[in-house]
Design a protein around this motif. Structure first.
Motif: not given
Length: 475
Positions: A237-241, A323-326, A352-355, A370-371
């Motif tokens: 869900d939250c990859p390394i850019p 928790i880092i996950s959408d 934390a989440y990407s959106a 936001l991630w």
């Protein structure tokens, strides 16, 4: 005296919806209070029990009103549509005036939905012992961790002698009218003034979810400021850019924590399929002390939840879980397990989440990010990843783990050798075939539903090889 012992001798606030849970025909209303009190005494609770009954009291016979009032039950008039809203608002106000340890009881069939969602969030911040009673059946969508529930008619069979005889008051919420006489109360409810007031200014039927207005980021409290922080990171869900230095993930998180006043030790576990993560990122994460856990997609979230449960068992509160996950931030079925644990113990929660989720999650958080904004880190923080001496902190290497085979190692070569081994391939193929079958999917759903309905975290499990095939699992 322990917290549990203290709660058993303090107030037990009871909120009773008389429409959902009426007094049975022919039942002596004076028996309601002693029945409730006896049920609590059976569980060791001996504190005072203030009870408030809500409903359209124009429909309640005078002998019932007298019976309730004679035993100290406060009677409140509300319109049928507003009972739930008024009752919950009074309960929230009571919580503000009666800090824990204390106990709450709700007698209603309408605890599900936004009420259970908001109350679950309140319970994560300020924990009360919680009891429920219902007339038909317990609600299925509860996120609440409660101590016990009763069927209303069965609860009324609990009775003991010596019921109190002190009179209680009668309330009209619409007119803010209070009296202690049944005749005056009924006279008010039939008055032109009351009828006009209800017509001009009807009570709000919408439930006020108080936690929706709460902020997302709070400074650290003294008890959590130096406590452990464990991060569960979903790299799908939250990859390394692309182009981002993976060594900066840890310092970026630590900097964000320190800005809120958190300085405790931070452990990070990243979950993903190793085939989706480049070797240079695995090396960079390991070099900065981030543990990488190889998890195939079909067991991804199960493993994150298991990691959460095992870590909290080994690290008692106060502590912080991030928790880092959408998916976890928005999924009711997944977050319910975490929500229940947060209601039981003094754990802090970060997300934390990407959106940003469309709706607030049931998890009550002390901080959210936001991630991509979380990954921003100043150049002055990069030194903590370099070799240092003296008083500078050294970041230990993280582990590389295969949760499918329960295999841990410290070097990438050893990790890749394991992933290419016949043993791992066999385990991977076996798990894949199991989870691709409809039977296992149904079984997993059954397991998830079981734990959700139980409102308690699953029993402690050991990280054994056998659990990867789900054999012997019988909830």
């Amino acid at each position: 005296m322990s917290g549990n012992d203290a709660a058993k001798t303090t107030k037990i606030g009871v909120w009773w919806d008389m429409k959902d849970c009426p007094i049975p025909e022919g039942y002596d209303a004076r028996r309601v209070r002693p029945s409730i009190e006896k049920a609590f005494r059976k569980r060791g609770y001996t504190g005072p029990v203030p009870i408030t009954a809500y409903g359209d009291q124009t429909q309640t016979p005078c002998h019932v009103l007298r019976g309730l009032s004679s035993t100290g039950v406060a009677v409140t008039h509300t319109t049928s549509d507003s009972t739930r809203s008024v009752m919950y608002g009074d309960m929230v106000e009571w919580r503000g005036q009666n800090p824990p340890p204390a106990t709450i009881m709700i007698i209603s069939d309408q605890v599900e939905g936004d009420l259970s969602w908001d109350l679950a969030r309140l319970q994560q911040r300020t924990r009360y012992k919680l009891f429920l009673a219902y007339s038909s059946k317990p609600c299925d969508d509860l996120f609440l961790n409660y101590n016990a529930n009763w069927r209303w008619e069965k609860l009324l069979k609990e009775e003991e002698e010596g019921a109190p005889t002190s009179a209680a008051v009668f309330y009209c919420k619409t007119c803010n009218f209070i009296c202690q006489c049944v005749e005056n109360f009924r006279k008010h409810l039939s008055s032109d003034e009351h009828v006009l007031e209800e017509a001009i200014d009807p009570p709000d039927t919408r439930l006020s979810c108080v936690t929706k207005t709460w902020g997302r980021n709070y400074p650290a409290t003294p008890e959590h400021a130096t406590a452990k922080i464990h991060v569960l990171w979903d790299m799908d869900d939250c990859p390394i850019p692309e182009g981002y230095d993976a060594r900066l993930v840890r310092p970026s998180l630590e900097r964000a924590f320190k800005e809120l006043g958190y300085s405790g030790p931070v452990s990070i576990t990243a979950f993903a399929d190793h085939k989706d993560i480049p070797d240079h990122q695995l090396l960079a994460l390991s070099s900065s002390g981030v543990e990488f856990a190889h998890t195939p997609p079909w067991v991804h979230y199960n493993r994150m939840i298991t990691e959460f449960e095992e870590w909290t068992e080994d690290n008692p509160a106060p502590a912080t879980i991030m928790i880092i996950s959408d998916y976890v931030a928005s999924s009711e079925s997944t977050s319910a397990l975490i929500c229940i644990q947060l209601q039981k113990s003094n754990y802090n929660c970060f997300l934390a989440y990407s959106a940003r989720p469309f709706e607030l999650p049931v998890l009550l958080t002390s901080a959210e990010w936001l991630w991509e904004s979380l990954l921003a880190v100043s150049k002055t923080n990069r030194h903590i990843l370099q070799k240092c001496s003296g008083s500078e902190r050294v970041v230990e290497s993280g582990m590389l783990s295969c949760l499918l085979c329960i295999f841990d190692c410290e070097t990438l070569d050893e990790f890749k050798e394991h992933l290419s081994s016949k043993e791992h391939t066999k385990e991977d193929n076996m798990m894949n075939s199991h989870f691709q079958s409809a039977h296992v999917h149904r079984r997993l759903n059954k397991i998830a539903n079981y734990y959700h309905k139980a409102r308690y975290p699953p029993p402690k499990t050991k990280r054994k090889r056998e659990d990867s095939t789900l054999e012997g699992f019988s909830p």
